[in-house]
Write an enzyme that holds these catalytic residues in place. Structure first.
Site, PDB file in Angstrom:
ATOM      1  CB  SER A  55      -0.984   0.015   1.290  1.00 38.57           C
ATOM      2  OG  SER A  55      -0.158  -0.206   2.449  1.00 38.57           O
ATOM      3  CG  HIS A  80      -3.872  -0.739  -1.865  1.00 32.80           C
ATOM      4  ND1 HIS A  80      -4.372   0.612  -1.859  1.00 32.80           N
ATOM      5  CD2 HIS A  80      -3.681  -0.992  -0.515  1.00 32.80           C
ATOM      6  CE1 HIS A  80      -4.222   1.116  -0.886  1.00 32.80           C
ATOM      7  NE2 HIS A  80      -3.976   0.311  -0.055  1.00 32.80           N
ATOM      8  CE  LYS A  90      -7.183   0.064   1.208  1.00 35.36           C
ATOM      9  NZ  LYS A  90      -7.141   1.045   2.108  1.00 35.36           N
TER      10      LYS A  90
HETATM   11  C1  LIG Z   1      -3.345  -3.354   2.524  1.00 33.92           C
HETATM   12  C2  LIG Z   1      -4.308  -3.260   3.460  1.00 33.92           C
HETATM   13  N1  LIG Z   1      -4.933  -4.316   4.071  1.00 33.92           N
HETATM   14  C3  LIG Z   1      -6.144  -4.051   4.805  1.00 33.92           C
HETATM   15  C4  LIG Z   1      -6.494  -2.673   4.964  1.00 33.92           C
HETATM   16  C5  LIG Z   1      -8.027  -2.244   5.616  1.00 33.92           C
HETATM   17  O1  LIG Z   1      -8.808  -2.387   4.783  1.00 33.92           O
HETATM   18  P1  LIG Z   1     -10.189  -1.556   5.369  1.00 33.92           P
HETATM   19  O2  LIG Z   1     -10.085  -0.074   5.114  1.00 33.92           O
HETATM   20  O3  LIG Z   1     -11.416  -2.278   4.562  1.00 33.92           O
HETATM   21  O4  LIG Z   1     -10.362  -2.354   6.786  1.00 33.92           O
HETATM   22  C6  LIG Z   1      -6.178  -1.525   4.305  1.00 33.92           C
HETATM   23  C7  LIG Z   1      -6.439   0.004   4.401  1.00 33.92           C
HETATM   24  O5  LIG Z   1      -5.833   0.739   4.780  1.00 33.92           O
HETATM   25  C8  LIG Z   1      -4.894  -1.970   3.328  1.00 33.92           C
HETATM   26  O6  LIG Z   1      -4.131  -0.831   2.792  1.00 33.92           O
END
Ligand SMILES: Cc1ncc(COP(=O)(O)O)c(C=O)c1O
Length: 395
Positions: A185, A213, A243
């Protein structure tokens, strides 16, 4: 008497001095390519609304229709009396879209990672994790109290094999999981899933990818398994709907039996209420849109390519990205903070990304293009980056 919480308040002051304190801006309009903050219209250059679905009129209409029919909330945890027909429809649509046997809808990607790991791994099992994995994977591992943790160097398959050899010595009949972000990310690079799946098979491990992502972005929006043509070969695919899908929610995709097990044992599913009507209806509509047309995903990638190449031409360092995530590397935390403030003065909103989101000394501005940006929008953002970059001696 002294306030026992006093040390925490002091920490806040220290964070402010070191440029690590994060004030949060308040949005006063929809999450579009431009939005309003403090009464000022600014270019949105840092959201995860990759496809512009967060404010898409088709999703808004689908949500209004569903809310009129079902009301707003599910009223209970799904296994008691809150399992809406909409939840089942969204799960079926997501499974079909992603080419998976089954899908499990959860309240977020963070929770998806917790369910995926904590439900099947315990103290004596083994987890093997990329050193740059997302915080939610790290916390899921902690919550599962797994004792045998191995970290391999970021994307380094030679190091993964070294670690697998080490882990194999203590495996016995315990479960061994290799877990990785799909798209990282903060850097935008992609995990080499075909190699990870091959090594897992060789050493008797199972695989899990957090495709937060990649969902809606990779593989024509269908995610990382589609991107690498690995349908059915990655054991656990976790994704987020928060997202590219523009709402709030998480999804685990995999074999029917595994999803059934999660449904029976996953604690955040058993003990926490499921998605709202609005989120669920919007997901169904989002899947419909992406199943019918590739144009949004194509526009996102065209914009990403243009933006990355233009930043590089200007002399900015965009790291090792392979996806629309476009980090502009700055290093120093205070520099990143000043850079972001100056962008904002010139109507470009892009927050600084700094410790603990990335290691100390690796601060950056993470620019996120979306399918909603026009070329004119991107050129405006680039012009301001150039101006601020020169002013601060970055380029
Ligand atoms: C790689 C990754 N996994 C999980 C999440 C968490 O997702 P959510 O916002 O749906 O809880 C994020 C969000 O920031 C992320 O970037």
């Amino acid at each position: 008497m002294n306030d026992p919480l006093e040390p925490y308040y002091k920490t806040l002051d220290e964070m402010k001095q070191k440029g690590l304190y994060t004030p949060v801006r308040v949005l006063e309009s929809p999450q579009g390519p431009w939005f309003t903050i403090d009464g000022k219209k600014v270019l949105n250059f840092c959201s995860n609304n990759y496809l512009g679905l967060a404010q898409d009129k088709r999703l808004v209409s689908a949500v209004i229709k569903a809310v009129k029919k079902y009301g707003v909330g599910p009223g209970a945890v799904r296994p008691i009396s809150g399992n809406l027909k909409l939840h089942m429809e969204a799960e079926a649509a997501l499974a079909k879209f992603k080419g998976a046997e089954a899908a499990f809808l959860l309240q977020g990607g963070f929770i998806g990672n917790i369910v995926a790991i904590q439900t099947i791994l315990g103290k004596e099992d083994i987890v093997i994790s990329d050193e740059l994995n997302h915080a939610s994977i790290i916390d899921a591992i902690r919550l599962a109290q797994i004792k045998n943790k191995f970290i391999y160097k970021h994307l380094d398959m030679t190091d993964l094999e070294r670690v697998l050899n080490e882990a194999k010595k203590i495996q016995g009949n315990h479960l061994m999981l290799i877990v990785t972000d799909g798209v990282f990310s903060m850097d935008g690079d992609i995990a080499p899933m075909p190699d990870i799946v091959r090594l897992a098979k060789k050493y008797g491990a199972i695989t899990m990818v957090d495709d937060a992502h990649g969902e809606g972005v990779l593989g024509q929006g269908r995610g990382i398994a589609h991107h690498f043509k690995l349908h059915g070969k990655i054991d656990i695919e976790v994704g987020t709907l928060s997202k590219a899908f523009g709402v709030l929610g998480g999804v685990i995709a995999g074999k029917k039996e595994l999803i059934e097990y999660y449904r029976q044992k996953g604690r955040p599913y058993l003990f926490s209420t499921g998605l709202t009507v609005a989120d669920t209806a919007a997901v169904i509509e989002g899947v419909k849109i992406l199943s019918r047309s590739k144009s949004l995903v194509k526009k996102l990638w065209d914009n990403a390519k243009y933006l990355r190449e233009s930043f590089q031409k200007l002399g900015f360092n965009t790291g090792s990205t392979q996806t629309p995530i476009t980090p502009v590397m700055l290093g120093d935390e205070n520099l990143a903070k000043t850079f972001s403030s100056k962008l904002f003065e010139h109507k470009v909103f892009a927050t600084p990304i700094k410790y603990p989101m990335v290691p100390l000394g690796k601060a950056r501005i993470r620019v996120m293009p979306s399918a909603g940006h026009s070329k004119k929008d991107l050129d405006f953002g680039l012009k301001i980056f150039e101006k601020v970059g020169k002013e601060l001696g970055v380029i």
